[in-house]
Write a protein that holds these residues in place. Structure first.
Motif, PDB file in Angstrom:
ATOM      1  N   PRO A 195       0.848  -1.197   0.000  1.00  0.00           N
ATOM      2  CA  PRO A 195       0.000   0.000   0.000  1.00  0.00           C
ATOM      3  C   PRO A 195       0.882   1.244   0.000  1.00  0.00           C
ATOM      4  N   ARG A 196       0.437   2.289  -0.684  1.00  0.00           N
ATOM      5  CA  ARG A 196       1.273   3.500  -0.785  1.00  0.00           C
ATOM      6  C   ARG A 196       0.945   4.466   0.352  1.00  0.00           C
ATOM      7  N   PRO A 197       1.950   4.841   1.143  1.00  0.00           N
ATOM      8  CA  PRO A 197       1.675   5.825   2.207  1.00  0.00           C
ATOM      9  C   PRO A 197       1.118   7.114   1.603  1.00  0.00           C
ATOM     10  N   SER A 198       0.227   7.788   2.318  1.00  0.00           N
ATOM     11  CA  SER A 198      -0.497   8.920   1.711  1.00  0.00           C
ATOM     12  C   SER A 198       0.430  10.084   1.341  1.00  0.00           C
ATOM     13  N   ASN A 199       1.567  10.199   2.023  1.00  0.00           N
ATOM     14  CA  ASN A 199       2.454  11.344   1.710  1.00  0.00           C
ATOM     15  C   ASN A 199       3.564  10.980   0.708  1.00  0.00           C
ATOM     16  N   TRP A 200       3.450   9.850   0.069  1.00  0.00           N
ATOM     17  CA  TRP A 200       4.498   9.393  -0.867  1.00  0.00           C
ATOM     18  C   TRP A 200       4.443  10.229  -2.134  1.00  0.00           C
ATOM     19  N   GLU A 201       5.573  10.801  -2.569  1.00  0.00           N
ATOM     20  CA  GLU A 201       5.497  11.653  -3.774  1.00  0.00           C
ATOM     21  C   GLU A 201       5.341  10.786  -5.029  1.00  0.00           C
ATOM     22  N   ASP A 222      -3.561   3.060  -5.380  1.00  0.00           N
ATOM     23  CA  ASP A 222      -2.958   3.497  -4.112  1.00  0.00           C
ATOM     24  C   ASP A 222      -1.876   2.542  -3.612  1.00  0.00           C
ATOM     25  N   THR A 223      -1.135   1.990  -4.576  1.00  0.00           N
ATOM     26  CA  THR A 223      -0.086   1.046  -4.172  1.00  0.00           C
ATOM     27  C   THR A 223       1.287   1.494  -4.679  1.00  0.00           C
TER      28      THR A 223
END
Ligand SMILES: Cc1cc2nc3c(=O)[nH]c(=O)nc-3n(C[C@H](O)[C@H](O)[C@H](O)COP(=O)(O)OP(=O)(O)OC[C@H]3O[C@@H](n4cnc5c(N)ncnc54)[C@H](O)[C@@H]3O)c2cc1C
Length: 407
Positions: A195-201, A222-223
């Motif tokens: 899963p992609r952290p919400s603050n990942w650029e 969102d991954t």
């Protein structure tokens, strides 16, 4: 055996075959048939990054709006880190052309959108669950194929040209007697999703440390899609080790994944092996047959070029087929008609393959000196005006001229 007659028979409904089918159906009256062995396009860990040049093709063909309706990610750049220090980056906002960003979208959605559009045209026909098992030949010319449906029933298709778009393990290529030089790389890659952290650029990250690296691709919706290099053939042995070995390895390269990787990769079954090799095919065509996409040139996954080269092949090949058959309908297309397509595409593809081989050598450097040279090379390129020129060529491919002149 039932007999089907078409103008163009395309074997393989991947990005290359689907795109060629659409282009021909949309722009000509030719009868086009795509044979795809699978019943559906579900595929994981395939090319999902569509580069800027291919986005331009999508717009021209009226597919970009369909993709927008579905949703995709826009990737804004690429950055390479050595032992945590950023040594190279490209900001896609710096491109001069209209389509500045790579888009990331699942391959089944992309292929689905292309085929849905193609099916709007009455001269297009898609046969799912159809495995091409033979080429038919007459007087040394390819005159069609035989395919088998899941039921076992066989069909014979005759066509003016068979297009082999059947991918990296093409059997059609060898049935036609066209040889491929397969080169194994020193490494394989283990792919996994988190899963992609919400603050990942929204930037592709390449994290390097010594002989090891991770390629981290933000993926729709969102991954993160992540590739980790391992030595060639090592996967079987690795799988015998506890999964914690894998967690530690990943977190050493990307500490921001601490916790996420442990929580989501519970066993080796949550990972997939990508066997990395390249295929170079000296001759791409015969009378009545031509190769496109991975069948003609399997490239390394570096900088996600496979899908783009495949779709751009289709874009260059479609008018060649169309122009010939408009003047000489219902004749087998002779091999020389494909010469220009082949030499034109080989020029760009060998540029991409050479660039990738160079990157591959650097990423797999084994000595301290090799690793230091890699660092110096990337840092120097990062400061050089050549950086944007090189990045533009990789991103835009056949639309390079347009991209450069747009500014
Ligand atoms: C694990 C993995 C990860 C990848 N990651 C990336 C990436 O991040 N970025 C990128 O750009 N590229 C990536 N690639 C490469 C990319 O997926 C390919 O370059 C691209 O899909 C090539 O398109 P194609 O249409 O030529 O072939 P394919 O996509 O392979 O399509 C070929 C089609 O032909 C069908 N077929 C095969 N034989 C027959 C037959 N006899 N009869 C009928 N149908 C047949 C197959 O079922 C398939 O649908 C990856 C590949 C793999 C395997």
């Amino acid at each position: 055996m039932s007999q089907i007659n078409v103008d163009v028979c395309i074997v393989g409904g991947g990005p290359a075959g689907a795109m060629l089918g659409l282009l021909l159906a949309q722009n000509s009256k030719l009868e086009v048939m795509v044979l795809e062995q699978h019943q559906a396009f579900q595929r994981e860990f395939r090319g999902e990054s569509i580069s800027q040049g291919t986005v331009a093709i999508m717009e021209k063909m009226g597919i970009l709006d369909k993709l927008k309706e579905h949703g995709f990610l826009q990737l804004e750049g690429l950055a390479m880190y050595d032992k945590g220090e950023k040594i190279f980056s490209v900001n896609f906002h710096d491109f001069a052309a209209e389509h500045k960003f790579t888009i990331d979208i699942p391959q089944p959605v992309l292929i689905g959108a292309i085929l849905e559009k193609a099916q709007e045209f009455p001269n297009f026909r898609l046969q799912l669950g159809a495995s091409c098992i033979e080429l038919t030949e007459q007087d040394d010319q390819i005159t069609g194929v035989v395919y088998r449906e899941k039921s076992g029933e066989k069909f014979s298709v005759s066509s003016s040209v068979v297009v082999d778009a059947s991918g990296r393990y093409s059997k059609i290529r060898s049935k036609a007697g066209l040889q491929a030089k397969i080169e194994d790389f020193k490494r394989d890659a283990v792919w996994f999703r988190l899963p992609r952290p919400s603050n990942w650029e929204l930037t592709t990250r390449i994290k390097v440390d010594g002989r090891h690296h991770l390629i981290i691709l933000p993926t729709y919706p969102d991954t993160l899609r992540i590739g980790m290099n391992i030595a060639k053939g090592e996967y079987k042995e690795l799988r015998k080790k506890p999964i914690e070995t894998f967690h530690d390895h990943v977190c050493k390269l990307e500490p921001e994944l601490e916790g996420i990787v442990q929580e989501n990769i519970r066993s080796w079954s949550d990972t997939v092996l990508l066997d990395i090799f390249t295929a170079e095919v000296p001759q791409w065509s015969r009378d009545g047959l031509v190769l496109i996409g991975d069948s003609a040139h399997t490239v390394s996954p570096i900088l996600g070029q496979g899908v783009n080269l495949a779709m751009q092949d289709a874009y260059v090949l479609a008018p060649v087929i169309q122009n010939y058959l408009e003047v000489q309908p219902q004749t087998v297309i002779p091999q020389h008609v494909f010469d220009q397509y082949e030499s034109n595409r080989k020029e760009l593809i060998s540029f991409v393959q050479n660039f990738q081989a160079d990157q591959e050598r650097d990423l797999m450097a084994e000595t301290e000196e090799g690793m230091e040279n890699r660092r110096i090379k990337m840092s120097t390129l990062n400061q050089s005006p050549m950086k944007i020129e090189l990045a533009t060529k990789m991103a835009y491919g056949i639309f390079m001229e347009h991209a450069v002149n747009a500014g």
